[in-house]
Design a protein around this motif. Structure first.
Motif, mmCIF file in Angstrom:
data_model
loop_
_atom_site.group_PDB
_atom_site.id
_atom_site.type_symbol
_atom_site.label_atom_id
_atom_site.label_comp_id
_atom_site.label_asym_id
_atom_site.label_seq_id
_atom_site.Cartn_x
_atom_site.Cartn_y
_atom_site.Cartn_z
ATOM 1 N N THR B 152 0.825 -1.204 0.000
ATOM 2 C CA THR B 152 0.000 0.000 0.000
ATOM 3 C C THR B 152 0.865 1.262 0.000
ATOM 4 O OG1 THR B 152 -1.650 -1.201 1.285
ATOM 5 C CG2 THR B 152 -1.925 1.177 1.150
ATOM 6 N N VAL B 153 1.902 1.262 0.848
ATOM 7 C CA VAL B 153 2.796 2.420 0.913
ATOM 8 C C VAL B 153 3.477 2.646 -0.439
ATOM 9 C CG1 VAL B 153 4.968 3.256 1.915
ATOM 10 C CG2 VAL B 153 3.175 2.311 3.398
ATOM 11 N N LEU B 154 3.950 1.544 -1.047
ATOM 12 C CA LEU B 154 4.622 1.661 -2.343
ATOM 13 C C LEU B 154 3.702 2.235 -3.410
ATOM 14 C CD1 LEU B 154 6.843 -1.496 -2.973
ATOM 15 C CD2 LEU B 154 7.488 0.896 -3.196
ATOM 16 N N ILE B 155 2.487 1.673 -3.480
ATOM 17 C CA ILE B 155 1.533 2.132 -4.496
ATOM 18 C C ILE B 155 1.199 3.613 -4.255
ATOM 19 C CG2 ILE B 155 -0.870 1.933 -5.256
ATOM 20 C CD1 ILE B 155 0.849 -0.176 -6.511
ATOM 21 N N GLY B 156 1.034 3.983 -2.966
ATOM 22 C CA GLY B 156 0.747 5.374 -2.635
ATOM 23 C C GLY B 156 1.880 6.295 -3.088
ATOM 24 N N ALA B 157 3.121 5.846 -2.846
ATOM 25 C CA ALA B 157 4.285 6.656 -3.218
ATOM 26 C C ALA B 157 4.352 6.833 -4.732
ATOM 27 C CB ALA B 157 5.564 5.990 -2.698
ATOM 28 N N ILE B 158 4.089 5.753 -5.454
ATOM 29 C CA ILE B 158 4.151 5.843 -6.923
ATOM 30 C C ILE B 158 3.065 6.795 -7.427
ATOM 31 C CG2 ILE B 158 3.987 4.537 -9.079
ATOM 32 C CD1 ILE B 158 4.803 2.054 -7.347
ATOM 33 N N TRP B 159 1.893 6.672 -6.821
ATOM 34 C CA TRP B 159 0.773 7.539 -7.210
ATOM 35 C C TRP B 159 1.180 9.014 -7.092
ATOM 36 C CZ3 TRP B 159 -4.677 5.531 -7.177
ATOM 37 C CH2 TRP B 159 -5.571 6.499 -7.643
ATOM 38 N N LEU B 160 1.764 9.338 -5.920
ATOM 39 C CA LEU B 160 2.231 10.707 -5.696
ATOM 40 C C LEU B 160 3.268 11.101 -6.724
ATOM 41 C CD1 LEU B 160 2.666 11.266 -1.845
ATOM 42 C CD2 LEU B 160 1.150 12.457 -3.451
ATOM 43 N N ILE B 162 3.834 9.944 -9.706
ATOM 44 C CA ILE B 162 3.316 10.115 -11.060
ATOM 45 C C ILE B 162 2.467 11.370 -11.191
ATOM 46 C CG2 ILE B 162 1.684 9.134 -12.736
ATOM 47 C CD1 ILE B 162 2.845 6.459 -12.246
ATOM 48 N N SER B 163 1.705 11.672 -10.137
ATOM 49 C CA SER B 163 0.813 12.825 -10.274
ATOM 50 C C SER B 163 1.481 14.150 -9.895
ATOM 51 C CB SER B 163 -0.457 12.610 -9.434
ATOM 52 O OG SER B 163 -0.100 12.383 -8.095
ATOM 53 N N ARG B 164 2.580 14.090 -9.110
ATOM 54 C CA ARG B 164 3.162 15.351 -8.639
ATOM 55 C C ARG B 164 4.551 15.668 -9.171
ATOM 56 N NH1 ARG B 164 0.077 16.526 -3.922
ATOM 57 N NH2 ARG B 164 -2.037 16.240 -4.721
ATOM 58 N N SER B 165 5.404 14.657 -9.361
ATOM 59 C CA SER B 165 6.809 14.965 -9.667
ATOM 60 C C SER B 165 7.017 15.302 -11.139
ATOM 61 C CB SER B 165 7.701 13.765 -9.301
ATOM 62 O OG SER B 165 7.538 12.752 -10.262
ATOM 63 N N ASP B 166 8.173 15.892 -11.438
ATOM 64 C CA ASP B 166 8.506 16.249 -12.819
ATOM 65 C C ASP B 166 8.604 15.004 -13.695
ATOM 66 O OD1 ASP B 166 8.530 18.789 -11.992
ATOM 67 O OD2 ASP B 166 10.707 19.068 -12.011
ATOM 68 N N ILE B 170 6.544 13.866 -17.157
ATOM 69 C CA ILE B 170 7.109 13.388 -18.422
ATOM 70 C C ILE B 170 6.523 12.022 -18.776
ATOM 71 C CG2 ILE B 170 9.239 12.697 -19.594
ATOM 72 C CD1 ILE B 170 10.687 14.718 -17.764
ATOM 73 N N ILE B 171 6.407 11.152 -17.749
ATOM 74 C CA ILE B 171 5.852 9.811 -17.996
ATOM 75 C C ILE B 171 4.431 9.921 -18.528
ATOM 76 C CG2 ILE B 171 5.037 7.696 -16.868
ATOM 77 C CD1 ILE B 171 7.489 7.762 -15.122
ATOM 78 N N ARG B 172 3.628 10.751 -17.851
ATOM 79 C CA ARG B 172 2.240 10.874 -18.294
ATOM 80 C C ARG B 172 2.169 11.496 -19.690
ATOM 81 N NH1 ARG B 172 -0.849 14.260 -14.444
ATOM 82 N NH2 ARG B 172 1.207 14.862 -13.692
ATOM 83 N N ALA B 173 3.047 12.476 -19.913
ATOM 84 C CA ALA B 173 3.049 13.140 -21.217
ATOM 85 C C ALA B 173 3.478 12.165 -22.316
ATOM 86 C CB ALA B 173 3.986 14.344 -21.193
ATOM 87 N N SER B 174 4.510 11.357 -22.023
ATOM 88 C CA SER B 174 4.979 10.404 -23.021
ATOM 89 C C SER B 174 3.901 9.385 -23.341
ATOM 90 C CB SER B 174 6.232 9.673 -22.536
ATOM 91 O OG SER B 174 7.196 10.583 -22.123
ATOM 92 N N ALA B 175 3.186 8.979 -22.294
ATOM 93 C CA ALA B 175 2.119 8.005 -22.504
ATOM 94 C C ALA B 175 1.064 8.600 -23.434
ATOM 95 C CB ALA B 175 1.492 7.605 -21.175
ATOM 96 N N HIS B 176 0.880 9.909 -23.310
ATOM 97 C CA HIS B 176 -0.151 10.581 -24.085
ATOM 98 C C HIS B 176 0.301 10.829 -25.515
ATOM 99 C CE1 HIS B 176 -4.037 12.025 -22.875
ATOM 100 N NE2 HIS B 176 -3.945 12.979 -23.768
#
Lengths: 434, 291
Positions: B152-160, B162-166, B170-176
């Protein structure tokens, strides 16, 4: 469904039979160039299912006219049961190695083709071995479903003796009752029912049943329940778990809620590892005594189960720690060729070779009817303790060990210790009288 | 029949299943989103995590080292797969990638049998985490709670992340829109390698975590990849949010299903997928334009 998935993956890999000829103890894996084209032919005929029709004219190519014996392994070499198939081959070939690669003074050619755990594949491999390869003996299978599917083919061809080196379903005797079928292994009554009165006398007068929900698991729990009630005990509940489950938490809850003092279980392989370790993780060891069929706690599962297995009881026809000269010699020989201790499947393979050797020696030929007559009622001096083929069902009449898992000072953390040996419990014949 | 204790226990199991499956599905969906590669080898990476975990835990005698080292080793394997085999095939028919990764999965399974053997293994649970938590009539293994907490902690950290860090942007933009990100001056090929390495490491973590509560065997990779695919399809191909949400859904369905009809749990899972696909073909969180 995961199983089907694997079949698709392995399908092409396993269609080609592998052969090896042993000469003077040296295994010669080189293949004459003529067999290459024939092998390819086998492949297509096997798929089309016309092997029987076409095979007749091919049988003469190798056959067994030159006195060489052909051993056909009808075993899985991939998927869930691959370990069992390999162990049976290891056992069989240990006997060959000890006898200059010969059986009853004759050269031996072994042919193998992967059955997976698939009944259709099992039948086509059986046909391939009998018709195309001219096998004198079939060794296998592992899966009872495959064994039941094979019965018709073996009976129709009537061209080889069938040494069943594992598949323990009682219906092979009840519904098949084949003259050529000899079990060098066990039947599912033996690995469940004789434990019941012992549990009633020594452990508890009430049990809950937990089993892998397929034919073998259901047979085992039914045999146990019947014998337990006959002994005066009470079965307070039963929990069937789908084969191949990873998480036993919901079922352990049901087992605990049953309030029973003991549990009888049938699980094998990775199911046994998951069940036993999670049984212990959930603290059920403090609440009830675990008993089961020997596959629950055997050589192939104990290293992974580790301390979770401690104190648990089970019943089986072979225990590697058994203290008798025949077994200790066998264990030493096996361990000098393989890194691990022999498991029950290796013994079943070894005894298949012993039985075949004795029968060919006795009749000085390979006629399946003569071999069957010779094997009926024969005593085999096995590492498990000697056993006899039942004169009416060809099942092994044998001693059954009740074992408990204890700490070990050897390389493995835990091992089975024989608590009591039940001398040749009387077998049901299920209406079969050969 | 079904009392509160049973229900709580099933819920805990469902959450734990969901969170560990999310670790596997997250990598799968991110790799698809960015690389357009359906990575059949992802289950094999999960399996390698468990086997590396067994070896590290036995050789070094520490579960904790296994939990750190094994995923790193899996990450290296993932990186090698991307650089050596996936990269030369980008831009071709997706079928090439399916065949390639499928082949890698089969080869890995064969290698595992050669190296570790076909019999089941298990990572021993460390003493600090063994034992059972008891609360009233409810008892639950400490280790299983640990697995739930860590994942749960890991998934929460990844969520943050992906949604907050630079990097997440880039990851979200590349996916798009990969080409646009490339045009803006980012080295997309490094992002690609990074995503595969990261996805592999997550699968490796799941492998080690579950390798101590379940048996470790050569069939485990194919078992998990099917569930992970169902999760990714339900959540929407390429959507991290969707993967986490539907992983929890599948986890709970599996756990509750076992209480109602044990033999039908797989059926529940596929029925759920069918229903979602009929109502919303792009998945619950899938971008419709990507379809």
């Amino acid at each position: 469904m995961v199983e089907n998935y694997k079949c698709v993956i392995d399908y092409d890999l396993c269609m080609t039979p592998k052969r090896s000829t042993t000469k003077g103890g040296q295994r010669d894996a080189s293949q004459p160039s003529t067999t290459t084209s024939r092998r390819r032919f086998l492949l297509s005929s096997g798929v089309a299912g016309t092997a029987a029709a076409l095979g007749g004219c091919l049988g003469g190519i190798t056959g067994s006219d030159d006195g060489t014996l052909t051993v056909g392994y009808v075993l899985p070499f991939s998927g869930t049961y691959s370990l069992l198939g390999e162990s049976i081959v290891n056992g069989f070939e240990l006997f060959l190695d000890q006898n200059d690669g010969q059986i009853a003074g004759r050269e031996v050619e072994t042919v193998q083709s992967d059955t997976e755990a698939d009944t259709d594949r099992g039948v086509s491999v059986t046909r391939q071995m009998l018709v195309d390869e001219g096998a004198d003996v079939l060794v296998g299978p592992v899966s009872s479903a495959v064994a039941i599917a094979m019965m018709q083919t073996v009976e129709n061809e009537a061209s080889a003796i069938w040494l069943n080196a594992n598949a323990g379903d009682y219906r092979v005797v009840k519904e098949g009752c084949l003259k050529y079928h000899f079990r060098t292994s066990f039947n599912d009554w033996q690995t469940s029912a004789p434990l019941a009165p012992w549990v009633y006398d020594n452990v508890a007068d009430n049990v809950v049943l937990a089993y892998a929900d397929y034919a073998f698991g259901q047979n085992s729990k039914n045999f146990f329940a019947e014998a337990f009630e006959e002994a005066g005990g009470e079965v307070v509940g039963e929990v069937g778990v789908p084969l191949g489950s990873d998480d036993y938490s919901p079922y352990l809850g049901e087992i605990e809620d049953s309030g029973a003092d003991a549990v009888f279980s049938f699980f094998a392989g990775s199911d046994a590892v998951n069940y036993v370790s999670q049984f212990s993780d959930f603290g059920l060891d403090d609440k009830m005594t675990q008993t089961g069929s020997g596959f629950l706690l055997s050589e192939d599962t104990l290293p992974a189960q580790g301390e979770a297995a401690l104190g648990k009881y089970s019943i089986l026809h072979y225990t590697p720690t058994k203290q008798n000269d025949r077994n200790q010699e066998f264990v030493e020989n096996y361990m000098s060729e393989h890194d691990s201790r022999p498991n029950v499947y290796a013994v079943q393979g070894y005894d298949s070779a012993q039985a075949f050797n004795a029968a060919v020696d006795d009749v000085d030929g390979t006629d399946p009817d003569d071999l069957a007559d010779s094997l009926s009622g024969m005593e085999i001096d096995s590492p498990r303790g000697s056993f006899q083929f039942h004169p009416e069902t060809n099942d092994p009449i044998q001693d059954m060990d009740i074992r408990q898992v204890v700490e070990s000072d050897g390389e493995v953390p835990v091992e089975n210790e024989v608590v009591e040996t039940l001398e040749r419990p009387e077998l049901p014949t299920w209406g079969c009288s050969l | 029949m079904v009392d509160a204790t049973t229900l709580i226990r099933a819920t805990l199991l469902g959450l734990q299943l969901g969170m560990t499956l999310a670790l596997v599905a997250a990598g799968l969906t991110l790799i698809f989103g960015m690389l357009d590669v359906i990575n059949f080898a992802h289950g094999a990476l999960y399996m390698l995590g468990a086997y590396f975990g067994v070896t590290v835990a036995t050789e070094l005698g520490s579960f904790w080292l296994a939990l750190v080292i094994a995923p790193l080793l899996v990450a290296v394997v993932g990186g090698a797969i991307e650089i050596l085999s996936l990269r030369p095939l980008y831009g071709r028919n997706p079928l090439y990638h399916i065949l390639l990764t499928f082949g890698i999965a089969i080869m890995t399974q064969g290698l595992v049998v050669e190296i570790w053997g076909a019999q089941s293994l298990r990572i021993q649970v460390p003493d600090a985490l063994s034992g059972t938590l008891t609360y009233g009539s409810l008892s639950y293994p400490v280790y299983w709670m640990f697995v739930l907490a860590v994942s749960t902690v890991l998934i929460g950290a990844i969520w943050l992340a992906i949604s907050r860090s630079d990097i997440g942007i880039i990851i979200r933009a590349s996916a798009h829109d990969t080409e646009m990100v490339d045009a803006l001056g980012f080295d997309v090929s490094r992002v690609f390698t990074g995503v595969v390495v990261f996805g592999a490491a997550l699968a490796g973590v799941a492998g080690v975590l579950l390798g101590a509560s379940r048996s470790v065997n050569p069939g485990m990779g194919f078992g998990v990849i099917i569930q992970a695919f169902v999760i990714v399809v339900i959540g929407g191909l390429g959507s991290f949010r969707g993967a986490v949400f539907s992983a929890l859904l599948i986890g709970l369905v599996t756990a509750y299903g076992a209480l109602i009809a044990p033999s039908l749990t797989d059926l529940f899972m596929f029925a759920l997928m069918a229903v979602v696909l009929i109502i919303k073909p792009s998945g619950l969180f899938g971008a419709t334009e990507a379809a």
